[in-house]
Design a protein around this motif. Structure first.
Motif, mmCIF file in Angstrom:
data_model
loop_
_atom_site.group_PDB
_atom_site.id
_atom_site.type_symbol
_atom_site.label_atom_id
_atom_site.label_comp_id
_atom_site.label_asym_id
_atom_site.label_seq_id
_atom_site.Cartn_x
_atom_site.Cartn_y
_atom_site.Cartn_z
ATOM 1 N N SER A 32 -16.019 -83.491 53.036
ATOM 2 C CA SER A 32 -17.130 -84.155 53.733
ATOM 3 C C SER A 32 -17.510 -83.423 55.016
ATOM 4 C CB SER A 32 -16.749 -85.607 54.063
ATOM 5 O OG SER A 32 -15.748 -85.636 55.058
ATOM 6 N N GLY A 33 -16.786 -82.350 55.326
ATOM 7 C CA GLY A 33 -16.962 -81.665 56.611
ATOM 8 C C GLY A 33 -18.359 -81.149 56.898
ATOM 9 N N LEU A 34 -18.966 -80.483 55.917
ATOM 10 C CA LEU A 34 -20.263 -79.852 56.139
ATOM 11 C C LEU A 34 -21.441 -80.688 55.662
ATOM 12 C CD1 LEU A 34 -19.450 -76.159 55.168
ATOM 13 C CD2 LEU A 34 -20.008 -76.998 57.428
ATOM 14 N N THR A 35 -21.145 -81.880 55.104
ATOM 15 C CA THR A 35 -22.220 -82.671 54.491
ATOM 16 C C THR A 35 -23.288 -83.099 55.501
ATOM 17 O OG1 THR A 35 -20.772 -84.580 54.673
ATOM 18 C CG2 THR A 35 -20.920 -83.562 52.529
ATOM 19 N N GLY A 36 -22.897 -83.320 56.747
ATOM 20 C CA GLY A 36 -23.872 -83.691 57.784
ATOM 21 C C GLY A 36 -24.894 -82.592 58.004
ATOM 22 N N PHE A 37 -24.409 -81.335 58.063
ATOM 23 C CA PHE A 37 -25.317 -80.201 58.258
ATOM 24 C C PHE A 37 -26.202 -79.996 57.027
ATOM 25 C CE2 PHE A 37 -21.640 -79.208 60.992
ATOM 26 C CZ PHE A 37 -22.296 -79.114 62.209
ATOM 27 N N ILE A 38 -25.636 -80.263 55.841
ATOM 28 C CA ILE A 38 -26.425 -80.146 54.608
ATOM 29 C C ILE A 38 -27.542 -81.197 54.612
ATOM 30 C CG2 ILE A 38 -26.348 -80.400 52.090
ATOM 31 C CD1 ILE A 38 -23.426 -79.246 52.288
ATOM 32 N N ALA A 39 -27.235 -82.407 55.095
ATOM 33 C CA ALA A 39 -28.251 -83.474 55.205
ATOM 34 C C ALA A 39 -29.354 -83.051 56.172
ATOM 35 C CB ALA A 39 -27.601 -84.770 55.677
ATOM 36 N N TRP A 40 -28.976 -82.452 57.298
ATOM 37 C CA TRP A 40 -29.954 -81.966 58.269
ATOM 38 C C TRP A 40 -30.854 -80.900 57.644
ATOM 39 C CZ3 TRP A 40 -26.681 -81.201 63.388
ATOM 40 C CH2 TRP A 40 -26.351 -82.456 63.886
ATOM 41 N N PHE A 41 -30.247 -80.005 56.872
ATOM 42 C CA PHE A 41 -31.004 -78.960 56.172
ATOM 43 C C PHE A 41 -32.055 -79.605 55.260
ATOM 44 C CE2 PHE A 41 -31.812 -76.109 52.617
ATOM 45 C CZ PHE A 41 -31.973 -74.874 53.234
ATOM 46 N N GLY A 42 -31.632 -80.669 54.550
ATOM 47 C CA GLY A 42 -32.538 -81.390 53.652
ATOM 48 C C GLY A 42 -33.694 -82.050 54.390
ATOM 49 N N ILE A 43 -33.414 -82.613 55.582
ATOM 50 C CA ILE A 43 -34.457 -83.256 56.394
ATOM 51 C C ILE A 43 -35.495 -82.217 56.824
ATOM 52 C CG2 ILE A 43 -34.937 -84.381 58.621
ATOM 53 C CD1 ILE A 43 -32.117 -85.685 58.358
ATOM 54 N N ALA A 44 -35.012 -81.065 57.340
ATOM 55 C CA ALA A 44 -35.920 -80.015 57.827
ATOM 56 C C ALA A 44 -36.784 -79.465 56.689
ATOM 57 C CB ALA A 44 -35.110 -78.884 58.472
ATOM 58 N N LEU A 45 -36.164 -79.217 55.526
ATOM 59 C CA LEU A 45 -36.899 -78.684 54.375
ATOM 60 C C LEU A 45 -37.938 -79.698 53.879
ATOM 61 C CD1 LEU A 45 -37.165 -76.376 52.315
ATOM 62 C CD2 LEU A 45 -35.441 -77.528 50.918
ATOM 63 N N SER A 46 -37.555 -80.975 53.829
ATOM 64 C CA SER A 46 -38.482 -82.033 53.372
ATOM 65 C C SER A 46 -39.687 -82.129 54.288
ATOM 66 C CB SER A 46 -37.765 -83.386 53.325
ATOM 67 O OG SER A 46 -36.691 -83.353 52.433
ATOM 68 N N HIS A 47 -39.445 -82.066 55.603
ATOM 69 C CA HIS A 47 -40.553 -82.178 56.554
ATOM 70 C C HIS A 47 -41.484 -80.964 56.469
ATOM 71 C CE1 HIS A 47 -42.322 -81.786 60.756
ATOM 72 N NE2 HIS A 47 -42.942 -82.785 60.175
ATOM 73 N N PHE A 48 -40.895 -79.778 56.324
ATOM 74 C CA PHE A 48 -41.687 -78.547 56.226
ATOM 75 C C PHE A 48 -42.669 -78.649 55.053
ATOM 76 C CE2 PHE A 48 -42.252 -74.097 54.774
ATOM 77 C CZ PHE A 48 -42.764 -73.553 55.943
ATOM 78 N N ARG A 49 -42.165 -79.143 53.921
ATOM 79 C CA ARG A 49 -43.011 -79.274 52.720
ATOM 80 C C ARG A 49 -43.982 -80.444 52.841
ATOM 81 N NH1 ARG A 49 -42.994 -76.730 48.097
ATOM 82 N NH2 ARG A 49 -43.177 -78.699 47.008
ATOM 83 N N PHE A 50 -43.538 -81.545 53.459
ATOM 84 C CA PHE A 50 -44.418 -82.713 53.628
ATOM 85 C C PHE A 50 -45.661 -82.336 54.433
ATOM 86 C CE2 PHE A 50 -45.698 -85.997 56.725
ATOM 87 C CZ PHE A 50 -46.261 -86.930 55.852
ATOM 88 N N ARG A 51 -45.439 -81.675 55.587
ATOM 89 C CA ARG A 51 -46.576 -81.336 56.458
ATOM 90 C C ARG A 51 -47.518 -80.338 55.782
ATOM 91 N NH1 ARG A 51 -48.022 -80.566 61.977
ATOM 92 N NH2 ARG A 51 -46.630 -82.253 62.608
ATOM 93 N N ARG A 52 -46.961 -79.328 55.115
ATOM 94 C CA ARG A 52 -47.797 -78.336 54.431
ATOM 95 C C ARG A 52 -48.625 -79.000 53.321
ATOM 96 N NH1 ARG A 52 -44.783 -73.549 52.208
ATOM 97 N NH2 ARG A 52 -46.892 -72.760 51.874
ATOM 98 N N ALA A 53 -47.986 -79.924 52.585
ATOM 99 C CA ALA A 53 -48.703 -80.642 51.521
ATOM 100 C C ALA A 53 -49.780 -81.543 52.110
ATOM 101 C CB ALA A 53 -47.716 -81.463 50.699
ATOM 102 N N PHE A 54 -49.474 -82.191 53.229
ATOM 103 C CA PHE A 54 -50.395 -83.122 53.893
ATOM 104 C C PHE A 54 -51.683 -82.405 54.300
ATOM 105 C CE2 PHE A 54 -51.806 -85.938 57.357
ATOM 106 C CZ PHE A 54 -51.625 -87.188 56.772
ATOM 107 N N ILE A 55 -51.529 -81.213 54.908
ATOM 108 C CA ILE A 55 -52.692 -80.437 55.360
ATOM 109 C C ILE A 55 -53.431 -79.834 54.160
ATOM 110 C CG2 ILE A 55 -53.424 -78.425 56.722
ATOM 111 C CD1 ILE A 55 -52.501 -80.883 58.397
ATOM 112 N N LYS A 56 -52.676 -79.317 53.187
ATOM 113 C CA LYS A 56 -53.288 -78.673 52.010
ATOM 114 C C LYS A 56 -54.159 -79.644 51.230
ATOM 115 C CE LYS A 56 -52.482 -75.634 48.145
ATOM 116 N NZ LYS A 56 -51.622 -74.636 47.535
ATOM 117 N N GLN A 57 -53.774 -80.933 51.229
ATOM 118 C CA GLN A 57 -54.531 -81.947 50.481
ATOM 119 C C GLN A 57 -55.721 -82.496 51.269
ATOM 120 O OE1 GLN A 57 -51.862 -84.921 48.773
ATOM 121 N NE2 GLN A 57 -50.390 -83.337 48.212
#
Length: 476
Positions: free
Chosen positions: A353-378
């Protein structure tokens, strides 16, 4: 208070000393400042998505909705596993803390009592959880304010005799000790200290008015991180030289040599150890309480998304997902039992469970990057969002780069020396997430969602989609 309380715990109260010892006062300040900045950007990313789609157990849903359903599956189970194990670690730590006062009482009694208290709080109502977290966070915040006041008076010599001033910042090899590799290793310590801040994203689904309360909480977190973490590290580094052996403690059992205890003692406060022990006990119970809440809501969210058995999404009249709570409690209890019956299994679970917090953070950053790009593209405008993260795309890109750097920088030495057992113990959470991701992808044949197909429509707090009229009425 939940955002703040979630990231103030033994990482600051105890392990901060080892950060100063490793990288010197300057190195520790650089690492904590950089990590604090990254956490702030992560919080703004999370805030933008959480105000647009406030749901319990948000990370998994965002990854599934904005990136790939397989990523949502992997991120959700990864985060649930992390917090379920953390609850077990925290109740074990509570027993260690109680030993300070009552060394003759068997530790498992205190752990069992802590688990019963935490389950009861989470089973009563979400209001009981929120109220408990508010008061426990308040105790931590007051402690830090008192510590900063006492520490600053000690530095200038008002308390504890002749003040050291800033002499410890230039003592021997200070302010920077061990160069960049030492600062990178302290990044890991700083990162663990900040984990828990993302709880705001999970609580958004059950807050009364997430469109206003979440941005408010996030905007204040940045200044609180600077005030509490950066100033606290500065005070410790100014009062105690980095060469002090007392700075090497890193677990709750080291309360007698907690940097906070040492600074209070230096100022002439005799009861410092006992007071700090009580504060650390509060922190540990608070962390376990938050962990139980976060893992329960994540399991509930996984069930609603179809990633977990459907009976786990059933709730009582008070809205508590009891089956998810029971399942999480069983895993936490079994993990705790393994700490007594098979220490090796327990150590592997904690490592996993040691690195799972950082993996979750990675997922948040990646999700937001794609959300904003999709939001503007649409064809959408930023003005349509209730809250939008500033400094895009710099924020999520910085978070992605730093998360990868911290994950890789956990223990690179083991790769060079060929200590593969240590490599496996340190990095095991990475292949576990990859197995979840690839396994789901192969079974369900999911693909990366094209930006023009990403569903960026806002969602009501109850999970229903808003139509245009409702959205206009909200803005009105």
């Amino acid at each position: 208070m939940i955002a703040l309380g979630g990231c103030i715990g033994t990482g600051l109260f105890v392990a901060s000393g080892s950060a100063i010892s490793t990288a010197g006062p300057g190195g520790a300040l650089v690492a904590y400042t950089a990590m604090g900045l990254m956490v702030y950007f992560l919080m703004t990313s999370l805030g933008e998505m959480a105000t647009n789609m406030p749901i319990s157990g948000s990370f998994a849903a965002y990854s599934a909705k904005y990136v790939d359903p397989a990523l949502g599956f992997a991120m959700g189970w990864n985060y649930w596993f992390n917090w379920a194990i953390t609850v077990a670690v925290d109740i074990s730590t509570a027993a260690l803390v109680m030993k300070f006062w009552l060394p003759g009482v068997p530790g498992w009694i205190w752990s069992l009592l802590a688990l019963v208290i935490i389950v009861t709080i989470n089973a009563l109502s979400v209001q009981a959880f929120g109220e408990t977290e508010f008061w426990m966070s308040l105790i931590k915040v007051v402690t830090i304010f008192v510590f900063l006041a006492v520490g600053l008076m000690t530095i200038v010599g008002i308390m504890g005799g002749k003040g050291p001033g800033l002499s410890n910042f230039t003592y021997k090899q200070a302010p920077f000790v061990g160069g960049f590799p030492a600062i990178l290793s302290v990044f890991v310590v700083a990162g663990f200290s900040f984990q828990g801040t993302e709880l705001v994203g999970i609580t958004a689904g059950e807050s009364k008015d997430p469109q206003h309360s979440v941005p408010k909480a996030i905007n204040q977190v940045f200044w609180r991180i600077i005030l509490f973490y950066i100033l606290a590290i500065f005070v410790i580094a100014a009062v105690l030289p980095y060469t002090s052996h007392d700075l090497l403690g890193s677990s709750a059992s080291d309360v007698a040599i907690s940097p906070f205890t040492l600074v209070f003692r230096r100022a002439g406060l005799a009861a410092a150890a006992s007071v700090m022990n009580a504060v650390i006990l509060t922190s540990v119970i608070s962390a376990a309480n938050s962990g139980m809440y976060a893992s329960t809501r994540m399991l509930y969210s996984l069930s609603k998304e179809g990633y977990a058995p459907h009976f786990l999404e059933r709730t009582g009249k008070n809205g508590i997902p009891y089956f998810a709570l029971i399942a999480t409690t069983i895993v936490a209890a079994l993990t705790f039992i393994s700490s007594i019956a098979g220490p090796q299994i327990y150590l592997w679970l904690v490592a996993a469970s040691g690195l799972t917090g950082f993996i979750a953070w990675f997922g948040i950053a990646l999700s937001h990057f794609r959300f904003r790009r999709a939001f503007i593209k649409q064809g959408h405008q930023l003005s349509e969002l209730k809250y939008h993260a500033k400094w895009f795309p710099f924020g999520p890109i910085l978070a992605l780069v730093l998360c990868v750097a911290v994950i890789v920088g956990q223990d690179p030495q083991s790769f060079f020396t060929g200590n593969w057992e240590q490599v496996l113990v340190t990095y095991i959470s990475v292949p576990l997430v990859l197995i979840l991701f690839i396994g789901y992808k192969l079974k369900k044949h999911t693909k990366l969602i094209p930006l023009d197909k990403v569903d960026v429509s806002p969602v009501h707090k109850d999970g229903t989609l808003k139509d245009d009229a409702a959205a206009e009425q909200d803005q009105g």
